[in-house]
Design a protein around this motif. Structure first.
Motif, PDB file in Angstrom:
ATOM      1  N   VAL A   1      10.559  -7.044  -1.414  1.00  0.00           N
ATOM      2  CA  VAL A   1       9.962  -6.069  -0.513  1.00  0.00           C
ATOM      3  C   VAL A   1      10.955  -4.940  -0.238  1.00  0.00           C
ATOM      4  O   VAL A   1      12.118  -5.181   0.099  1.00  0.00           O
ATOM      5  CB  VAL A   1       9.538  -6.731   0.812  1.00  0.00           C
ATOM      6  CG1 VAL A   1       9.019  -5.688   1.798  1.00  0.00           C
ATOM      7  CG2 VAL A   1       8.475  -7.782   0.552  1.00  0.00           C
ATOM      8  N   THR A   2      10.482  -3.704  -0.389  1.00  0.00           N
ATOM      9  CA  THR A   2      11.331  -2.538  -0.125  1.00  0.00           C
ATOM     10  C   THR A   2      10.892  -1.768   1.109  1.00  0.00           C
ATOM     11  O   THR A   2      11.673  -0.986   1.650  1.00  0.00           O
ATOM     12  CB  THR A   2      11.318  -1.582  -1.327  1.00  0.00           C
ATOM     13  OG1 THR A   2       9.962  -1.190  -1.609  1.00  0.00           O
ATOM     14  CG2 THR A   2      11.910  -2.253  -2.560  1.00  0.00           C
TER      15      THR A   2
ATOM     16  N   THR B   1       4.655  -1.215   6.150  1.00  0.00           N
ATOM     17  CA  THR B   1       3.974  -0.345   7.097  1.00  0.00           C
ATOM     18  C   THR B   1       2.941  -1.191   7.852  1.00  0.00           C
ATOM     19  O   THR B   1       2.873  -2.410   7.665  1.00  0.00           O
ATOM     20  CB  THR B   1       3.268   0.832   6.401  1.00  0.00           C
ATOM     21  OG1 THR B   1       2.144   0.333   5.649  1.00  0.00           O
ATOM     22  CG2 THR B   1       4.219   1.552   5.455  1.00  0.00           C
TER      23      THR B   1
ATOM     24  N   VAL C   1       0.506  -1.996   4.751  1.00  0.00           N
ATOM     25  CA  VAL C   1       0.936  -2.046   3.348  1.00  0.00           C
ATOM     26  C   VAL C   1       2.320  -2.681   3.242  1.00  0.00           C
ATOM     27  O   VAL C   1       3.176  -2.481   4.105  1.00  0.00           O
ATOM     28  CB  VAL C   1       0.962  -0.621   2.730  1.00  0.00           C
ATOM     29  CG1 VAL C   1       1.782  -0.588   1.451  1.00  0.00           C
ATOM     30  CG2 VAL C   1      -0.451  -0.133   2.445  1.00  0.00           C
TER      31      VAL C   1
ATOM     32  N   ARG D   1       5.329  -2.723   0.299  1.00  0.00           N
ATOM     33  CA  ARG D   1       5.739  -2.130  -0.973  1.00  0.00           C
ATOM     34  C   ARG D   1       6.814  -2.997  -1.627  1.00  0.00           C
ATOM     35  O   ARG D   1       7.734  -3.471  -0.960  1.00  0.00           O
ATOM     36  CB  ARG D   1       6.269  -0.710  -0.751  1.00  0.00           C
ATOM     37  CG  ARG D   1       5.260   0.208  -0.067  1.00  0.00           C
ATOM     38  CD  ARG D   1       5.772   1.641   0.000  1.00  0.00           C
ATOM     39  NE  ARG D   1       4.892   2.465   0.824  1.00  0.00           N
ATOM     40  CZ  ARG D   1       3.735   2.962   0.434  1.00  0.00           C
ATOM     41  NH1 ARG D   1       3.317   2.725  -0.803  1.00  0.00           N
ATOM     42  NH2 ARG D   1       2.999   3.697   1.247  1.00  0.00           N
TER      43      ARG D   1
ATOM     44  N   LYS E   1       9.622  -3.757  -5.000  1.00  0.00           N
ATOM     45  CA  LYS E   1      10.650  -3.074  -5.785  1.00  0.00           C
ATOM     46  C   LYS E   1      10.105  -2.514  -7.094  1.00  0.00           C
ATOM     47  O   LYS E   1      10.547  -1.457  -7.570  1.00  0.00           O
ATOM     48  CB  LYS E   1      11.799  -4.046  -6.057  1.00  0.00           C
ATOM     49  CG  LYS E   1      12.970  -3.447  -6.802  1.00  0.00           C
ATOM     50  CD  LYS E   1      14.069  -4.494  -6.986  1.00  0.00           C
ATOM     51  CE  LYS E   1      15.254  -3.913  -7.746  1.00  0.00           C
ATOM     52  NZ  LYS E   1      16.322  -4.928  -7.926  1.00  0.00           N
TER      53      LYS E   1
ATOM     54  N   GLY F   1       7.303  -1.240  -7.614  1.00  0.00           N
ATOM     55  CA  GLY F   1       6.332  -0.175  -7.394  1.00  0.00           C
ATOM     56  C   GLY F   1       4.976  -0.638  -6.928  1.00  0.00           C
ATOM     57  O   GLY F   1       4.136   0.187  -6.541  1.00  0.00           O
ATOM     58  N   ARG F   2       4.722  -1.934  -6.968  1.00  0.00           N
ATOM     59  CA  ARG F   2       3.428  -2.416  -6.513  1.00  0.00           C
ATOM     60  C   ARG F   2       3.263  -2.208  -5.011  1.00  0.00           C
ATOM     61  O   ARG F   2       4.224  -2.271  -4.255  1.00  0.00           O
ATOM     62  CB  ARG F   2       3.265  -3.901  -6.844  1.00  0.00           C
ATOM     63  CG  ARG F   2       2.911  -4.180  -8.285  1.00  0.00           C
ATOM     64  CD  ARG F   2       2.800  -5.662  -8.566  1.00  0.00           C
ATOM     65  NE  ARG F   2       4.106  -6.331  -8.556  1.00  0.00           N
ATOM     66  CZ  ARG F   2       4.289  -7.621  -8.780  1.00  0.00           C
ATOM     67  NH1 ARG F   2       3.239  -8.404  -8.984  1.00  0.00           N
ATOM     68  NH2 ARG F   2       5.507  -8.141  -8.780  1.00  0.00           N
ATOM     69  N   THR F   3       2.017  -1.992  -4.599  1.00  0.00           N
ATOM     70  CA  THR F   3       1.685  -1.829  -3.189  1.00  0.00           C
ATOM     71  C   THR F   3       0.647  -2.875  -2.812  1.00  0.00           C
ATOM     72  O   THR F   3      -0.413  -2.957  -3.446  1.00  0.00           O
ATOM     73  CB  THR F   3       1.126  -0.418  -2.909  1.00  0.00           C
ATOM     74  OG1 THR F   3       2.128   0.550  -3.238  1.00  0.00           O
ATOM     75  CG2 THR F   3       0.767  -0.266  -1.443  1.00  0.00           C
TER      76      THR F   3
END
Length: 334
Positions: A142-143, A146, A149, A151, A153, A155-157
């Motif tokens: 996890v980067t 919110t 959401v 996000r 590492k 790029g997946r959301t």
């Protein structure tokens, strides 16, 4: 409560080792002859952007109580994300999925990395049967978080109405703020008798203790013996006898997988997972037996102080070998 026990419900803000006293949040001061430092542990620092604001830790009873109404308020079809695939994350994901929730478990690297490959497959199979989506690998970190959401590492959301945080490890920073020696995680540094390296009047036990910078895994198997060892250390010093050292002895690791299944991963005495495990309903029953047995041990010690003796069982020579290797500067595998 025993006549010679005084219960104080407050928060310790500082330890005055020189003055043998602790300062409380209320402003009061409690003096001591010996202090047992047993503050436990919780979730790690939520340093991922947005995690502190939008994710819900679950490492303590209070945190779980705060999370419950949040989950109850979310719609039955709302996506739930659990971050961290240690025992807490696995159990949380399974419990939520069993109630019909749509759950994604973000592992970071691997699902239950401490498990034997056979035990890991058993856990993965049960989670799949419950409908849990398990995300593993270097990209499943996890980067950012919110309100709706998560996000990753790679790029997946991930849509997430409720994000549960079970990643990381943290301990209260009372020792550090009090000028006592701590390890990198903030645990109080002690010798093998659990005595602080700074003050023989301070003895530590549990997750907040780092004996010889080789802390034991979070578990009832470590907590109860460490508590008993800390008590014995204090009693030995009161009577002028040399205190005994920590004995490391493990049997296995238990995980609940909902209310109808579980996993008991057997280990050697040094906490290394073996191939043998018990899963499914028998695993759940065995874990429940272990939990009840833990409560019985505590109750038995309360009724008859000194009756608990497992902390005196020999734990083997490996811990001493690790300590000697550290002193010699040589690498050692656990």
């Amino acid at each position: 409560m025993a006549e010679d026990v005084r219960l104080v419900v407050d928060t310790v803000t500082r330890i005055d080792a020189a003055g043998r006293a602790v300062t409380l949040a209320s402003g009061a001061t409690v003096r001591y002859d010996y202090l047992i430092y047993a503050l436990g542990s919780g979730s790690g620092d939520l340093r991922v952007p947005g995690a502190a604001e939008f994710a819900y830790p679950i490492a303590t009873l209070e945190a779980a109580q705060r999370l419950r109404p949040i989950v109850d308020a979310a719609s039955a079809t709302a996506p739930v994300t659990v971050v961290g695939a240690g025992p807490t994350g696995i159990e949380t994901a399974a419990e939520l999925a069993e109630t019909g929730r749509s759950v994604t478990l973000v592992c970071g690297q691997a699902l239950g990395p401490y498990l034997h490959s056979r035990g890991r497959r058993s856990v993965a199979g049960r989670l799949a049967a419950l409908g849990v989506t398990v995300l593993e690998g270097p990209g499943a970190t996890v980067t950012a978080v919110t309100a709706d959401v998560v996000r990753l590492k790679d790029g997946r959301t991930l849509p997430s109405a409720v994000t549960v945080w079970s990643a990381g490890f943290g301990v209260p920073d009372v020792a550090r703020r009090s000028g006592l020696s701590t390890d990198g995680a903030g645990r109080l540094r002690t010798d093998e008798t659990l005595t602080s390296v700074d003050d023989e009047r301070i003895v530590a036990a549990g997750d907040s203790a780092a004996p010889s910078d080789l802390p034991l895994r979070m578990s009832c198997q470590a907590a109860i013996p460490l508590g008993a060892r800390a008590a014995d250390t204090v009693l030995s010093r009161v009577t002028g006898e040399p205190p005994s050292t920590v004995n490391e002895l493990f049997v296995g690791q238990c995980i609940s997988l909902g209310r109808r299944a579980g996993l008991v991963q057997f280990t050697d005495r040094h906490d290394v997972a073996r191939w043998f495990h018990i899963g499914g309903r028998p695993g759940a029953r065995l874990k429940e037996f272990v939990c009840r047995g833990t409560v019985r041990q505590l109750a038995g010690e309360a009724r008859k102080p000194g009756s608990y003796r497992l902390h005196r069982a020999p734990g083997g020579a490996q811990r001493q070998q690790l300590l000697q290797a550290r002193r010699d500067g040589a690498p050692a595998s656990r």
